[in-house]
Design a protein around this motif. Structure first.
Motif, PDB file in Angstrom:
ATOM      1  N   UNK A 268      22.579  -0.801   6.244  1.00 27.30           N
ATOM      2  CA  UNK A 268      22.980  -2.193   6.358  1.00 27.30           C
ATOM      3  C   UNK A 268      22.140  -2.808   7.474  1.00 27.30           C
ATOM      4  N   UNK A 269      21.173  -3.678   7.141  1.00 23.94           N
ATOM      5  CA  UNK A 269      20.283  -4.228   8.175  1.00 23.94           C
ATOM      6  C   UNK A 269      20.993  -5.143   9.179  1.00 23.94           C
ATOM      7  N   UNK A 270      22.223  -5.535   8.894  1.00 25.81           N
ATOM      8  CA  UNK A 270      22.968  -6.317   9.881  1.00 25.81           C
ATOM      9  C   UNK A 270      23.558  -5.408  10.961  1.00 25.81           C
ATOM     10  N   UNK A 271      23.565  -4.086  10.704  1.00 30.09           N
ATOM     11  CA  UNK A 271      24.110  -3.133  11.675  1.00 30.09           C
ATOM     12  C   UNK A 271      23.043  -2.255  12.318  1.00 30.09           C
ATOM     13  N   UNK A 272      21.973  -1.969  11.584  1.00 25.29           N
ATOM     14  CA  UNK A 272      20.876  -1.174  12.130  1.00 25.29           C
ATOM     15  C   UNK A 272      19.585  -1.668  11.478  1.00 25.29           C
ATOM     16  N   UNK A 273      18.587  -1.858  12.301  1.00 30.20           N
ATOM     17  CA  UNK A 273      17.333  -2.397  11.775  1.00 30.20           C
ATOM     18  C   UNK A 273      16.436  -1.278  11.235  1.00 30.20           C
ATOM     19  N   UNK A 274      15.526  -1.684  10.387  1.00 30.56           N
ATOM     20  CA  UNK A 274      14.523  -0.744   9.879  1.00 30.56           C
ATOM     21  C   UNK A 274      13.712  -0.177  11.049  1.00 30.56           C
ATOM     22  N   UNK A 275      13.385  -1.033  12.001  1.00 30.96           N
ATOM     23  CA  UNK A 275      12.647  -0.576  13.177  1.00 30.96           C
ATOM     24  C   UNK A 275      13.428   0.501  13.931  1.00 30.96           C
ATOM     25  N   UNK A 276      14.723   0.309  14.098  1.00 27.19           N
ATOM     26  CA  UNK A 276      15.546   1.311  14.792  1.00 27.19           C
ATOM     27  C   UNK A 276      15.534   2.636  14.039  1.00 27.19           C
ATOM     28  N   UNK A 277      15.601   2.578  12.715  1.00 28.86           N
ATOM     29  CA  UNK A 277      15.526   3.809  11.917  1.00 28.86           C
ATOM     30  C   UNK A 277      14.196   4.515  12.137  1.00 28.86           C
ATOM     31  N   UNK A 278      13.102   3.747  12.148  1.00 27.57           N
ATOM     32  CA  UNK A 278      11.783   4.368  12.348  1.00 27.57           C
ATOM     33  C   UNK A 278      11.634   4.935  13.754  1.00 27.57           C
ATOM     34  N   UNK A 279      12.261   4.322  14.723  1.00 25.26           N
ATOM     35  CA  UNK A 279      12.199   4.889  16.086  1.00 25.26           C
ATOM     36  C   UNK A 279      12.901   6.258  16.114  1.00 25.26           C
ATOM     37  N   UNK A 280      14.014   6.389  15.418  1.00 24.59           N
ATOM     38  CA  UNK A 280      14.685   7.690  15.305  1.00 24.59           C
ATOM     39  C   UNK A 280      13.748   8.678  14.612  1.00 24.59           C
ATOM     40  N   UNK A 281      13.119   8.241  13.536  1.00 29.02           N
ATOM     41  CA  UNK A 281      12.165   9.068  12.797  1.00 29.02           C
ATOM     42  C   UNK A 281      11.070   9.595  13.730  1.00 29.02           C
ATOM     43  N   UNK A 282      10.376   8.694  14.442  1.00 30.34           N
ATOM     44  CA  UNK A 282       9.255   9.133  15.271  1.00 30.34           C
ATOM     45  C   UNK A 282       9.707   9.921  16.491  1.00 30.34           C
ATOM     46  N   UNK A 283      10.904   9.666  16.979  1.00 35.01           N
ATOM     47  CA  UNK A 283      11.396  10.367  18.164  1.00 35.01           C
ATOM     48  C   UNK A 283      11.855  11.796  17.874  1.00 35.01           C
ATOM     49  N   UNK A 284      12.023  12.139  16.601  1.00 36.23           N
ATOM     50  CA  UNK A 284      12.645  13.415  16.269  1.00 36.23           C
ATOM     51  C   UNK A 284      11.785  14.375  15.465  1.00 36.23           C
ATOM     52  N   UNK A 285      10.481  14.164  15.475  1.00 34.89           N
ATOM     53  CA  UNK A 285       9.562  15.143  14.895  1.00 34.89           C
ATOM     54  C   UNK A 285       8.194  14.944  15.543  1.00 34.89           C
ATOM     55  N   UNK A 286       7.275  15.821  15.239  1.00 39.09           N
ATOM     56  CA  UNK A 286       5.923  15.714  15.788  1.00 39.09           C
ATOM     57  C   UNK A 286       5.033  15.045  14.754  1.00 39.09           C
ATOM     58  N   UNK A 287       4.706  13.775  14.942  1.00 44.52           N
ATOM     59  CA  UNK A 287       3.888  13.066  13.964  1.00 44.52           C
ATOM     60  C   UNK A 287       2.395  13.358  14.085  1.00 44.52           C
ATOM     61  N   UNK A 288       2.044  14.304  14.937  1.00 43.37           N
ATOM     62  CA  UNK A 288       0.621  14.628  15.131  1.00 43.37           C
ATOM     63  C   UNK A 288       0.197  15.913  14.429  1.00 43.37           C
ATOM     64  N   UNK A 289       1.129  16.591  13.790  1.00 41.27           N
ATOM     65  CA  UNK A 289       0.783  17.838  13.099  1.00 41.27           C
ATOM     66  C   UNK A 289       0.649  17.554  11.606  1.00 41.27           C
ATOM     67  N   UNK A 290      -0.490  17.870  11.065  1.00 40.75           N
ATOM     68  CA  UNK A 290      -0.765  17.612   9.658  1.00 40.75           C
ATOM     69  C   UNK A 290      -0.123  18.687   8.786  1.00 40.75           C
ATOM     70  N   UNK A 291       0.730  18.243   7.863  1.00 45.46           N
ATOM     71  CA  UNK A 291       1.360  19.155   6.896  1.00 45.46           C
ATOM     72  C   UNK A 291       2.104  20.302   7.560  1.00 45.46           C
ATOM     73  N   UNK A 292       2.803  19.968   8.651  1.00 47.60           N
ATOM     74  CA  UNK A 292       3.546  21.014   9.361  1.00 47.60           C
ATOM     75  C   UNK A 292       4.580  20.391  10.282  1.00 47.60           C
ATOM     76  N   UNK A 293       5.755  21.004  10.316  1.00 50.25           N
ATOM     77  CA  UNK A 293       6.773  20.697  11.308  1.00 50.25           C
ATOM     78  C   UNK A 293       7.407  22.010  11.691  1.00 50.25           C
ATOM     79  N   UNK A 294       7.333  22.345  12.975  1.00 53.86           N
ATOM     80  CA  UNK A 294       7.877  23.622  13.426  1.00 53.86           C
ATOM     81  C   UNK A 294       7.256  24.749  12.625  1.00 53.86           C
TER      82      UNK A 294
END
Length: 159
Positions: A61-87
């Motif tokens: 619901x964009x009136x309760x959480x913004x798309x930007x806020x969702x993406x900040x959670x996304x980028x804050x919770x994984x390593x976006x610098x590893x190609x085809x790999x997480x942990x």
């Protein structure tokens, strides 16, 4: 009126567990997107031959959480610098990706990627591509951690 976001950041079990409890998130589902095989199975996706990423579809619901806020959670919770790999997970199905549903989402994702880039020692390899058909994963994958009472597992930083 709800909107959708689709992201991939490694094993979809942990990624879904990050987003599911957020205020404003209506529903989450894990599945496969971004590939070339119709209706792929988990085994096919894990073979790293279908081109799909393990992804999470987020209804919010964009009136309760913004798309930007969702993406900040996304980028804050994984390593976006590893190609085809997480942990410990390796293969293109574990790539970092934002699958945008509108040009506005694409713009926000590109803007955040540029804003965050200086905070990493390596380049951000996160793909930002149009959302394509989302294939829901098998039932046993949906809300995997919640069904098993698991609080934290995988590489995702559950907070």
């Amino acid at each position: 009126m709800s909107e959708y976001a689709t992201v991939a950041a490694g094993c979809f079990w942990g990624v879904e567990a990050l987003f599911r409890p957020l205020s404003g998130v209506i529903n989450t589902a894990v599945g496969y997107t971004g590939g070339h095989t119709e209706n792929p199975s988990y085994e096919q996706v894990c073979s790293d031959t279908t081109g799909h990423a393990e992804a999470v579809l987020i209804e919010f619901d964009p009136s309760q959480i913004s798309y930007e806020a969702l993406l900040r959670v996304f980028w804050d919770n994984h390593d976006p610098t590893t190609l085809n790999r997480q942990g410990p997970d390796r293969g293109s199905q574990y790539r970092s990706a934002v699958f945008y549903h509108s040009e506005q989402q694409a713009h926000i994702a590109q803007q955040l990627k540029a804003e965050l880039a200086p905070h990493y020692q390596q380049p951000i390899v996160t793909e930002i591509v149009p959302a394509s058909r989302f294939y829901y994963a098998e039932d046993y994958h949906q809300q995997y951690f919640a069904k098993r009472g698991i609080v934290a597992h995988c590489h995702a930083k559950l907070k």
